[in-house]
Design an enzyme around this catalytic site. Structure first.
Site, PDB file in Angstrom:
ATOM      1  N   LYS A  39       7.095  -5.313   3.973  1.00 41.34           N
ATOM      2  CA  LYS A  39       8.023  -4.704   3.001  1.00 41.34           C
ATOM      3  C   LYS A  39       7.860  -3.183   2.958  1.00 41.34           C
ATOM      4  O   LYS A  39       8.829  -2.459   3.005  1.00 41.34           O
ATOM      5  CB  LYS A  39       7.776  -5.249   1.580  1.00 41.34           C
ATOM      6  CG  LYS A  39       7.936  -6.736   1.421  1.00 41.34           C
ATOM      7  CD  LYS A  39       7.805  -7.153  -0.042  1.00 41.34           C
ATOM      8  CE  LYS A  39       6.411  -6.943  -0.647  1.00 41.34           C
ATOM      9  NZ  LYS A  39       5.356  -7.761  -0.036  1.00 41.34           N
ATOM     10  N   ARG A  77       8.118  -9.496  -9.111  1.00 38.46           N
ATOM     11  CA  ARG A  77       7.062 -10.343  -8.562  1.00 38.46           C
ATOM     12  C   ARG A  77       6.988 -11.702  -9.256  1.00 38.46           C
ATOM     13  O   ARG A  77       6.194 -12.545  -8.872  1.00 38.46           O
ATOM     14  CB  ARG A  77       5.743  -9.684  -8.827  1.00 38.46           C
ATOM     15  CG  ARG A  77       4.903  -8.917  -7.833  1.00 38.46           C
ATOM     16  CD  ARG A  77       4.893  -9.150  -6.424  1.00 38.46           C
ATOM     17  NE  ARG A  77       3.632  -8.787  -5.819  1.00 38.46           N
ATOM     18  CZ  ARG A  77       3.363  -7.619  -5.229  1.00 38.46           C
ATOM     19  NH1 ARG A  77       4.254  -6.677  -5.165  1.00 38.46           N
ATOM     20  NH2 ARG A  77       2.178  -7.421  -4.693  1.00 38.46           N
ATOM     21  N   ARG A 120      -5.067  -4.341   8.224  1.00 39.80           N
ATOM     22  CA  ARG A 120      -4.777  -3.205   7.346  1.00 39.80           C
ATOM     23  C   ARG A 120      -5.998  -2.842   6.501  1.00 39.80           C
ATOM     24  O   ARG A 120      -6.283  -1.673   6.255  1.00 39.80           O
ATOM     25  CB  ARG A 120      -3.587  -3.538   6.435  1.00 39.80           C
ATOM     26  CG  ARG A 120      -3.184  -2.369   5.541  1.00 39.80           C
ATOM     27  CD  ARG A 120      -1.914  -2.659   4.783  1.00 39.80           C
ATOM     28  NE  ARG A 120      -2.128  -3.627   3.718  1.00 39.80           N
ATOM     29  CZ  ARG A 120      -1.147  -4.133   2.963  1.00 39.80           C
ATOM     30  NH1 ARG A 120       0.098  -3.793   3.208  1.00 39.80           N
ATOM     31  NH2 ARG A 120      -1.404  -4.972   1.995  1.00 39.80           N
ATOM     32  N   ARG A 148      -8.151  -0.609   2.137  1.00 38.11           N
ATOM     33  CA  ARG A 148      -7.628  -1.111   0.864  1.00 38.11           C
ATOM     34  C   ARG A 148      -8.534  -2.208   0.358  1.00 38.11           C
ATOM     35  O   ARG A 148      -8.770  -3.202   1.026  1.00 38.11           O
ATOM     36  CB  ARG A 148      -6.203  -1.655   1.065  1.00 38.11           C
ATOM     37  CG  ARG A 148      -5.154  -0.747   0.492  1.00 38.11           C
ATOM     38  CD  ARG A 148      -3.784  -1.314   0.708  1.00 38.11           C
ATOM     39  NE  ARG A 148      -3.481  -2.423  -0.209  1.00 38.11           N
ATOM     40  CZ  ARG A 148      -2.253  -2.852  -0.429  1.00 38.11           C
ATOM     41  NH1 ARG A 148      -1.232  -2.280   0.188  1.00 38.11           N
ATOM     42  NH2 ARG A 148      -2.040  -3.849  -1.255  1.00 38.11           N
ATOM     43  N   ARG A 152      -4.240 -13.289  -3.299  1.00 37.80           N
ATOM     44  CA  ARG A 152      -2.916 -12.660  -3.372  1.00 37.80           C
ATOM     45  C   ARG A 152      -1.853 -13.589  -2.806  1.00 37.80           C
ATOM     46  O   ARG A 152      -0.742 -13.661  -3.327  1.00 37.80           O
ATOM     47  CB  ARG A 152      -2.924 -11.319  -2.640  1.00 37.80           C
ATOM     48  CG  ARG A 152      -3.643 -10.254  -3.454  1.00 37.80           C
ATOM     49  CD  ARG A 152      -4.012  -9.052  -2.630  1.00 37.80           C
ATOM     50  NE  ARG A 152      -2.853  -8.352  -2.127  1.00 37.80           N
ATOM     51  CZ  ARG A 152      -2.838  -7.680  -0.977  1.00 37.80           C
ATOM     52  NH1 ARG A 152      -3.913  -7.647  -0.211  1.00 37.80           N
ATOM     53  NH2 ARG A 152      -1.753  -7.064  -0.611  1.00 37.80           N
TER      54      ARG A 152
END
Ligand code: AMP
Length: 191
Positions: free
Chosen positions: A14, A89, A128, A134, A145
Site C-alpha cells: 500500500k 482499518r 523490511r 521497523r 498484525r
C-alpha cells in the site's frame, strides 16, 4: 478528482503504491501509519499514546486516528484529491470516514484491495524489518498484525463490496505492473 482508498494487509505494498500514485496524480498520500510513526519519533502526545499499541501490533484507538484523518482531510491540499493508505482499518473507522466525507461534501471513488498470499506478506515484512529497522516488523509482531488484519480489517472487504466500490488487484506482481493495474482500475471510477 481522484479520491482513493488503498486497502490490504500489512506488506501488501500500500505504502509503495500510494507514494508512486500520489506523485503521478499530484495529490497527497495520507498514511495514518506514517503520521503515527512520526508522532512516536517526536514523542508528541499522540505518539506517546500510540506507541505501545503499535509496538504490540495492535490498532491505535479509533478516536486518535479519526481525529488525525479529520484534520488532514480538511487541509487545503486535500481538497483536490487524496490517497488513503492504512485507513480505515475497521468497520467503525469506515463509518466514521463516510460521515466525515459527507460533512465536507466529498466521497471516495473506489477502494483498491491489494491481494497478496500470506507467505509473501511475511517474507516482505521480515525483509523490511531488516532494511528499515521497523520495530513492528519483528516476526512475533508481524504475526499479531496479520491476525489483527484478519479479525478487524478484512471485514471491510465485504463492507465495500456491498457498496460496489471494491476492486481486487493482484499485489503479487512487479511493483510497476501493480501500479499500472491500479491506474487502469481507478480510471473506471473517476469522473
Ligand atoms: P501501517 O504502517 O499502516 O502498517 O501502520 C503501522 C501501525 O500503526 C499499525 O500496526 C497500527 O498500530 C497503527 N495504525 C496505522 N493506521 C491505523 C488505523 N487506521 N487505525 C488504528 N491503528 C493504525
Amino acid at each position: 478528482m481522484v479520491s482513493l482508498i488503498l486497502f490490504g494487509p500489512p506488506g501488501a505494498g500500500k505504502g509503495t503504491q500510494a507514494q508512486t500514485l500520489a506523485h503521478c496524480w499530484q495529490i497527497p498520500k495520507i498514511s495514518t501509519g506514517d503520521t503515527l510513526r512520526a508522532a512516536v519519533a517526536n514523542q508528541t502526545d499522540l505518539g506517546i499514546e500510540a506507541q505501545a499499541h503499535m509496538e504490540r501490533g495492535e490498532l491505535v484507538p479509533d478516536a486518535l486516528v479519526i481525529a488525525l484523518i479529520r484534520e488532514r482531510l480538511n487541509q487545503a491540499d486535500a481538497k483536490l484529491g487524496w490517497i488513503l493508505d492504512g485507513f480505515p482499518r475497521n468497520i467503525s473507522q469506515a463509518y466514521s470516514l463516510e460521515e466525515l466525507l459527507e460533512q465536507i461534501n466529498q466521497d471516495y471513488n473506489c477502494v483498491v484491495s491489494l491481494v497478496v498470499p500470506e507467505a509473501v506478506l511475511v517474507a516482505r515484512l521480515l525483509k523490511r524489518g531488516h532494511a528499515e529497522g521497523r520495530k513492528d516488523d519483528d516476526e512475533a509482531v508481524i504475526r499479531r498484525r496479520l491476525q489483527v488484519y484478519w479479525e478487524q480489517t478484512a471485514p471491510l472487504i465485504d463492507f465495500y463490496r456491498d457498496r460496489q466500490r471494491l476492486v481486487d488487484i493482484n499485489g503479487n506482481m512487479e511493483v510497476e505492473a501493480v501500479t499500472t493495474a491500479i491506474k487502469n482500475a481507478v480510471a473506471g471510477y473517476v469522473h
